[in-house]
Motif scaffolding. Structure first.
Motif, PDB file in Angstrom:
ATOM      1  N   UNK A 245      34.980  49.602  38.161  1.00 15.91           N
ATOM      2  CA  UNK A 245      35.247  49.070  39.337  1.00 15.91           C
ATOM      3  C   UNK A 245      34.675  48.817  40.395  1.00 15.91           C
ATOM      4  N   UNK A 246      33.875  49.352  40.585  1.00 17.32           N
ATOM      5  CA  UNK A 246      32.934  49.021  41.656  1.00 17.32           C
ATOM      6  C   UNK A 246      31.972  47.277  41.439  1.00 17.32           C
ATOM      7  N   UNK A 247      31.625  47.337  40.134  1.00 26.17           N
ATOM      8  CA  UNK A 247      31.245  46.106  39.707  1.00 26.17           C
ATOM      9  C   UNK A 247      32.280  45.354  39.623  1.00 26.17           C
ATOM     10  N   UNK A 248      33.414  45.439  39.366  1.00 29.32           N
ATOM     11  CA  UNK A 248      34.821  44.245  38.925  1.00 29.32           C
ATOM     12  C   UNK A 248      34.584  43.574  40.859  1.00 29.32           C
ATOM     13  N   UNK A 249      34.965  44.332  41.262  1.00 30.99           N
ATOM     14  CA  UNK A 249      35.487  43.879  42.874  1.00 30.99           C
ATOM     15  C   UNK A 249      33.923  43.679  43.242  1.00 30.99           C
ATOM     16  N   UNK A 250      32.826  43.383  42.796  1.00 35.60           N
ATOM     17  CA  UNK A 250      31.646  42.399  43.543  1.00 35.60           C
ATOM     18  C   UNK A 250      32.013  40.993  42.639  1.00 35.60           C
ATOM     19  N   UNK A 251      32.980  41.348  41.739  1.00 37.78           N
ATOM     20  CA  UNK A 251      33.097  39.929  41.268  1.00 37.78           C
ATOM     21  C   UNK A 251      31.850  39.390  40.338  1.00 37.78           C
ATOM     22  N   UNK A 252      31.931  40.059  38.931  1.00 38.92           N
ATOM     23  CA  UNK A 252      30.984  40.237  37.656  1.00 38.92           C
ATOM     24  C   UNK A 252      32.269  39.845  36.638  1.00 38.92           C
ATOM     25  N   UNK A 253      31.796  39.242  36.020  1.00 37.90           N
ATOM     26  CA  UNK A 253      32.349  39.157  34.375  1.00 37.90           C
ATOM     27  C   UNK A 253      32.399  40.469  33.304  1.00 37.90           C
ATOM     28  N   UNK A 254      33.089  40.906  32.720  1.00 42.78           N
ATOM     29  CA  UNK A 254      33.590  41.620  31.892  1.00 42.78           C
ATOM     30  C   UNK A 254      32.146  42.224  31.178  1.00 42.78           C
TER      31      UNK A 254
ATOM     32  N   UNK B 270      28.852  41.077  32.491  1.00 46.18           N
ATOM     33  CA  UNK B 270      28.003  41.786  33.687  1.00 46.18           C
ATOM     34  C   UNK B 270      28.464  42.757  33.336  1.00 46.18           C
ATOM     35  N   UNK B 271      29.096  43.432  33.242  1.00 51.61           N
ATOM     36  CA  UNK B 271      29.437  44.984  33.771  1.00 51.61           C
ATOM     37  C   UNK B 271      29.367  45.877  32.679  1.00 51.61           C
TER      38      UNK B 271
ATOM     39  N   UNK C   9      34.778  54.179  37.690  1.00 54.41           N
ATOM     40  CA  UNK C   9      34.480  54.027  39.153  1.00 54.41           C
ATOM     41  C   UNK C   9      33.570  52.782  40.129  1.00 54.41           C
ATOM     42  N   UNK C  10      32.288  53.605  38.640  1.00 54.95           N
ATOM     43  CA  UNK C  10      31.202  52.120  38.747  1.00 54.95           C
ATOM     44  C   UNK C  10      31.984  50.570  38.265  1.00 54.95           C
TER      45      UNK C  10
ATOM     46  N   UNK D  28      25.549  47.169  34.165  1.00 53.69           N
ATOM     47  CA  UNK D  28      26.219  48.516  34.609  1.00 53.69           C
ATOM     48  C   UNK D  28      26.753  49.612  33.959  1.00 53.69           C
TER      49      UNK D  28
END
Lengths: 316, 282
Positions: free
Chosen positions: A200-209, A211-212, A197-198, A216
């Motif tokens: 997903x949350x980061x990806x949904x904010x427009x993070x690259x892999x 950055x995730x 879930x963490x 995160x």
């Protein structure tokens, strides 16, 4: 419904329809066995400390503690004997540092790759392979350092004399290779445990892999990652065979990794298999150096626990 | 089969078109013949719908009807599921969302998402809000942005004195509003919400619904919900999905009916919709 039950209970005169509790002896036996299993390692640690104290204490009754810690000449078996442990500590720290410079970036890189980038199939093949690396006997690594790495280093060295036959660089490098799986595997476990879930949350904010992974997952997994690195450091500090074979047997206080140097563990091994009479000061040095190594590992563990408490991000 | 806009939207000047402000006229999303596969299994079949600008669209239906799967097509979250494959048309302002040159990261900055279970990062409240702007290379004053965003999400008064404390110390409802705030901090055009209240109590749910109504003035919102009263209360249009079993025995999600919310709840045209909203099944 309840009235029929209570009336039946009253009629039979028994305490109720629930079965009376009976002692479960099997449960108790298992509990005792499990406690015994956990006690073995705790008691062993305590036993080692107890075994270290008397000979080390006797040693320090003959040799000044300050001189031991700050002396720069380690020659316990010579006449006149000199008990400055710094060359051994220096050798240990030098080899450990080189090992970490190799193992931390590569190990964490492998962990990030396996946990965040690799697909399931790759991970299934890679992780066991990586762990095989951890199963190779260290004596093999030692000869690998001495007979493969050192000659290569000598032949490619651009200028100057290059590494000596026994040197800290090759030993540290190979030791680093050896502890990569320890760090990679444990760090990967703790990164994989970070909830999806963490991510997903980061990806949904427009993070690259990336950055995730770095912003995160890495901070959320920090306590496990530090534990992995600390275990790697412990293995490096305690590793004996590689350094005994490839780093040489001469105490040498030097900042030059191309020179041979003896580590604390290598000294203990060399002195331990020698023919020092029990009770002699030379014999007691083994325990003094062992106690110091024990304290160093302990301090590092305590420091890392404090570090983790301060910086970790606790997820539910 | 392929509509003419596909050829012009997807490949010609996608980057330029994407970075320019989307035109406010016309629909935000146009979905045509959308199917989603997980491996060989077709989870959702032949969905056609149009999402209007600054409207709240609710997607309702029984469990396993594919409404969350469809929602995840709108910001390409399905890309992250290795076996998932999307077929058909998903156009965002006349541009193919699945076009070859479209960057999913850019898509997700424009189309944000709030999840079923509040999932704040295990960081401070401040860092949760600042996360999206930071990874997006935000250059302005972060403090101002955080305050503005939290105010916008009606959370500022509750958290202004504890911005540096962990977001996990907040209640579930506050965490979810923080997640909404975190999403709008990136300044998206669309917010997707996947059952945003299913883990919350009625009071926290009411607060989220108020917030949704408030945010709909500026954002286009698509919300998946199990709560039909919620759909009736907040949405302008409602899409009813159900799970169908075809002749081959394959279970797949279908869009049954899509209309003005008022009409769906008062006078649905499909018997299955009526059965569902009147509680006869699902």
């Amino acid at each position: 419904m309840s009235s029929t039950l209570s009336s039946r209970r009253a009629a039979s005169g028994s305490p109720g329809f629930l079965k009376r509790s009976q002692p479960r002896y099997g449960e108790k036996v298992i509990k005792v066995l499990l406690v015994a299993a956990s006690l073995v390692s705790v008691l062993t640690t305590i036993g080692i400390v107890i075994a270290l104290i008397p000979p080390a204490g006797e040693f320090f009754s003959k040799v000044d503690f300050g001189e031991f810690l700050t002396g720069t000449n380690w020659a316990p078996l010579f006449k006149p004997a000199s008990f400055g442990v710094l060359p051994l500590v220096g050798g240990t720290l030098m080899v450990t540092l080189i090992a970490l410079l190799v193992a931390v970036p590569l190990g964490l890189g492998a962990a990030v790759y396996l946990s965040e980038y690799a697909n399931k199939r790759v991970r299934k093949i890679f992780k066991p392979l990586l762990e095989v690396l951890a199963g190779i006997p260290t004596v093999v690594y030692g000869f690998f350092a001495l007979k493969a790495i050192t000659p290569v280093l000598q032949s490619i060295w651009p200028a100057g004399d290059g590494p000596q036959i026994f040197n800290a660089l090759a030993a540290g490098f190979v030791m680093g290779i050896m502890i990569i799986p320890t760090i990679a595997s444990l760090a990967e476990d703790s990164m994989s445990a970070v909830p999806r879930a963490l991510r997903d949350g980061a990806f949904a904010l427009g993070s690259s892999r990336m950055q995730v992974s770095t912003r995160v997952v890495f901070p959320a997994a920090l306590s496990g990652i530090v534990a992995a690195v600390v275990l790697g450091i412990s293995r490096a500090l305690g590793e004996t065979m590689i350094v005994a074979i490839a780093a040489g047997g001469q105490p040498n206080l030097s900042f030059n990794p191309l020179e041979g140097m003896q580590t604390m563990t290598a000294f203990i091994a060399a002195a331990g298999i020698g023919d020092l009479p029990t009770g002699s000061t030379g014999y007691q040095t083994i325990f003094a150096v062992g106690a110091l190594l024990f304290v160093m590992t302990l301090v590092m563990n305590l420091l890392s626990i404090r570090l983790v408490r301060k910086y970790r991000e606790v997820y539910e | 089969m392929t509509p003419p806009s596909d050829a012009t939207g997807g490949t010609r000047i996608p980057q330029v078109a994407f970075r320019s402000a989307p035109s406010l006229a016309g629909p935000v999303f146009e979905v045509g013949s959308l199917s989603v596969f997980y491996g060989d299994h077709e989870a959702v079949r032949d969905v056609n719908m149009t999402i209007g600008h600054r409207q709240i669209t609710a997607m309702i239906g029984p469990s396993g009807c594919g409404k969350s799967t469809v929602l995840r097509c709108f910001n390409r979250m399905n890309d992250l599921v290795p076996s998932a494959r999307v077929a058909g048309k998903v156009h965002y302002h006349n541009e193919d969302l699945y076009g070859r040159d479209v960057d999913p990261i850019e898509v997700r900055r424009r189309i944000g998402m709030v999840f079923q279970k509040p999932n704040p990062f295990p960081k401070s409240i401040y860092d949760n809000i600042a996360y999206g702007p930071r990874v997006g290379g935000f250059q302005g004053n972060l403090d101002d942005l955080v305050e503005e965003t939290l105010t916008h999400a009606a959370l500022w008064d509750e958290v202004k004195d504890k911005l540096k404390t962990s977001a996990l110390a907040l209640s579930g409802g506050q965490q979810q509003r923080l997640c909404i705030a975190r999403t709008i901090a990136v300044k998206p055009e669309v917010i997707l919400m996947d059952e945003p209240c299913s883990a919350l109590d009625p009071i926290a749910t009411a607060k989220i619904e108020d917030l949704m109504t408030h945010l709909a003035r500026e954002f286009t919102i698509i919300v998946v919900t199990h709560n039909m009263q919620q759909a009736a209360r907040v949405s302008d249009r409602t899409a009813f999905f159900t799970a169908d079993v075809d002749d081959a025995g394959v279970r797949h999600g279908r869009l049954v009916e899509y209309d003005e919310t008022e009409r769906i709840f008062s006078n649905p045209s499909d018997q299955r919709t009526e059965d569902y909203i009147s509680g006869r099944f699902g």
